[in-house]
Design a protein around this motif. Sequence first.
Motif, PDB file in Angstrom:
ATOM      1  N   THR A   1       0.645  -1.284  -0.019  1.00 48.55           N
ATOM      2  CA  THR A   1       0.138  -0.165   0.022  1.00 48.55           C
ATOM      3  C   THR A   1       0.903   1.220   0.071  1.00 48.55           C
TER       4      THR A   1
ATOM      5  N   ARG B   1       2.073   1.080  -3.608  1.00 47.06           N
ATOM      6  CA  ARG B   1       1.321   2.070  -4.516  1.00 47.06           C
ATOM      7  C   ARG B   1       1.195   3.662  -4.125  1.00 47.06           C
ATOM      8  N   GLU B   2       1.206   3.931  -2.712  1.00 52.82           N
ATOM      9  CA  GLU B   2       1.005   5.171  -3.232  1.00 52.82           C
ATOM     10  C   GLU B   2       1.742   6.249  -3.299  1.00 52.82           C
TER      11      GLU B   2
END
Length: 313
Positions: A296, A299-300
């Motif tokens: 996560t 991806r951010e």
Amino acid sequence: MQVLQNRLQLKDFRLIRAIYETGQLAIAAERMSLTQPAASRMLASIERLVGMTLFVRHPKGMTATPAGEILARNAAGLLNGLEQTLQEVTAVTSGKSGSVRVGSVTGGAVAFVVPAIQKLKANAGSADIYVDVAPSDVLIQGLIDGEYDFVLSRLPPGTDSRQFNILTGRVEIIRFLVREGHPLAGEKKLRLGDLSDYEWLMQAPRTPLRHAIEEAFLSQGLPSPQETVNTTSLLVMISYLTTSDAIAPITQEVVELLGPKVFGGRVAALDVADSVVVTPYHLISRKHQLMSPLATRLRELVFAGLATGRHRE
């Protein structure tokens, strides 16, 4: 032995270790935020469970018995292992450890995945990160099969987009690389027609970059390049370019990565007046996919880079 496994608790091991290290019940009790009488009662309870004395009391403090030595030694291993376990769990849940696997088209990998990984690694040095560079059809199938946490990819024709979370979009601008000393090197404002008679190094038919080139030639009423060598390998492309008069279409991000000094300045980008762009690639993940904190975070970071890149265009 089974009684000990069921009844000795972590706080018991901590007290044993504290007494062993300090040799003083009062100091051990303070270390554990206990009163001395409470620590004394706890030790008495432990010795009853074990069925033997663990520490011998004397005027200068306390000394471990052989049984106390064994418990203290193993308490250290147990407590250190627990601490290591908790640190690893904390690292994983905070996105500082674990593993993540990303797939990307070449331009996206160069421009956004690599910088995002470098930022992530600044405080996640133990993370295992895997990056695959492949055509979009391979990436999307890999995502569907669970091989990737997310991809930077285009959606191949016929793909059901409803199964994905799709973020942002980014077009790729195509540049044309040749060897240093190529007959067209140094020419200004070349047109596509000036390039058509040369050998070309390109991706396979039906890939987005190949399609963009063919559409660009078609829009000007020109035949597509006839003499081609198909490859997705950057090393093969560079090797072939430097020993031939071939032309290789490649994305702007990769050209910027190579720079004028890479490979001893043996490749150059042509000055072509016609703008050729490839259909956008996107940041794609599967819907309802449970993504790790590390994935996560990465991806951010990739998404932030894409957003910044759009603002600069």
